[in-house]
Each structure stands twice: as C-alpha cells, then as structure tokens.
Design a protein around this motif. Sequence first.
Motif, PDB file in Angstrom:
ATOM      1  N   THR A  58       0.819  -1.210   0.000  1.00  0.00           N
ATOM      2  CA  THR A  58       0.000   0.000   0.000  1.00  0.00           C
ATOM      3  C   THR A  58       0.856   1.264   0.000  1.00  0.00           C
ATOM      4  O   THR A  58       0.344   2.345  -0.295  1.00  0.00           O
ATOM      5  N   GLY A  59       2.126   1.144   0.378  1.00  0.00           N
ATOM      6  CA  GLY A  59       3.004   2.298   0.457  1.00  0.00           C
ATOM      7  C   GLY A  59       2.720   3.211   1.630  1.00  0.00           C
ATOM      8  O   GLY A  59       3.263   4.308   1.712  1.00  0.00           O
ATOM      9  N   THR A  60       1.899   2.768   2.567  1.00  0.00           N
ATOM     10  CA  THR A  60       1.510   3.604   3.704  1.00  0.00           C
ATOM     11  C   THR A  60       2.222   3.237   5.002  1.00  0.00           C
ATOM     12  O   THR A  60       2.162   3.995   5.969  1.00  0.00           O
ATOM     13  N   GLY A  61       2.829   2.075   5.050  1.00  0.00           N
ATOM     14  CA  GLY A  61       3.423   1.588   6.287  1.00  0.00           C
ATOM     15  C   GLY A  61       2.462   0.777   7.121  1.00  0.00           C
ATOM     16  O   GLY A  61       2.810   0.312   8.202  1.00  0.00           O
ATOM     17  N   THR A  62       1.242   0.580   6.631  1.00  0.00           N
ATOM     18  CA  THR A  62       0.240  -0.190   7.382  1.00  0.00           C
ATOM     19  C   THR A  62      -0.128  -1.496   6.688  1.00  0.00           C
ATOM     20  O   THR A  62      -0.913  -2.267   7.223  1.00  0.00           O
ATOM     21  N   GLY A  63       0.422  -1.743   5.526  1.00  0.00           N
ATOM     22  CA  GLY A  63       0.005  -2.903   4.740  1.00  0.00           C
ATOM     23  C   GLY A  63       0.936  -4.094   4.825  1.00  0.00           C
ATOM     24  O   GLY A  63       2.022  -4.032   5.386  1.00  0.00           O
ATOM     25  N   GLY A  64       0.466  -5.169   4.267  1.00  0.00           N
ATOM     26  CA  GLY A  64       1.198  -6.418   4.163  1.00  0.00           C
ATOM     27  C   GLY A  64       0.454  -7.290   3.166  1.00  0.00           C
ATOM     28  O   GLY A  64      -0.332  -6.797   2.361  1.00  0.00           O
ATOM     29  N   PHE A  65       0.681  -8.579   3.246  1.00  0.00           N
ATOM     30  CA  PHE A  65       0.030  -9.500   2.314  1.00  0.00           C
ATOM     31  C   PHE A  65      -0.887 -10.493   3.035  1.00  0.00           C
ATOM     32  O   PHE A  65      -1.117 -11.598   2.567  1.00  0.00           O
TER      33      PHE A  65
END
Length: 172
Positions: free
Chosen positions: A73-80
């Motif tokens: 997400t490029g937000t620092g809150t995402g993953g898979f």
Amino acid sequence: MTETTEAEAQPANDRENQLIMTLKDGDVRIQLRPDLAPRHVERIKELTRAGLYDGTPFHRVIEGFMAQGGDPTGTGTGGFRDRGYADIPAEFVPAARARFLRGTCGMARSQNPNSANSQFFIMFAPGDFLNNQYTIWGQVVEGMERVDRIARGEPPRTPDRLIRMRVAADAT
C-alpha cells in the motif's frame, strides 16, 4: 559466543540464500540468514518468488537510520495478509549472535513482536537499540552505495521503488 559475519554464516556461493534487489541505481545483493531467522527468510523468498515486492515503494526512509519498504500500500500499514500470508512469530537473537549494523536487513512489525508480515528495513548505520527487539534476516553484501541513494522522507515526496527482487538461484 562471538558475532558471526555474513560470510561465516552462509557460504558465498549459496545462491538459494541470496537476494538480488534491483533499485533505480542498480543491483543490491543481500545474503539471507536462515541460521538466524528461518521462517522470516522463507517468507522473504516466498514473497520474492511470487513477485510481490516488485514495484513496492520505500515509504519510510530516515537519514542515518534505515530505509523501509515491502508494503504494497506504500503507507506503512500494509502487508500481504489478504493474500493468505499470515504474520510471522518473532525470531529474535541475542546481540552476541548478530547485531543491527550498517547493511543489516530486519523485519518491520507493529508493537506486537509477532506481527511481521512483508515489510522490511535496511540499516544505514548501526542501531544497537534494535538488537533482540526485531528479527534480522539478512545482510547487504554488495551495492550498499545504491541503498544509500534511496530518497529520504516519511514518506519521501517521490519515493523510490524496489524495481525487482529475485532469489539469486532463480536469476537468469
């Protein structure tokens, strides 16, 4: 017990445990450390082989500290997690075995030590305060000068992207 270097930990010709990270300025070679973090190394290789790191931004890059990426997400809150990749339990090791030095690759996480998923960071400088608090999964062995040129910011105004990542054994 003394600190091991990447060369002592893994044979230099072990291409299954080396990553080639392509940045805007060229390739960076990372020696993986399954001796320290087998589950994290396996996850990094899984995501790499699935092409999930390709094109992801370095969303948090702090001068004198580290460059963080691996968030789709490029937000620092995402993953898979939404693609079936559960969080990974911490694999911390005592500083006597490995420390956060320049070029060390660690796994990012939330306040929960067992929340690592896909985000990682590469150290610009030593960070002893991270020892035994974050999982070490690799060490840059070639191309650190390219990591040094990643755009700074939280987030950078124009973030650099990880163009492509591959396991050296798969590279053609």
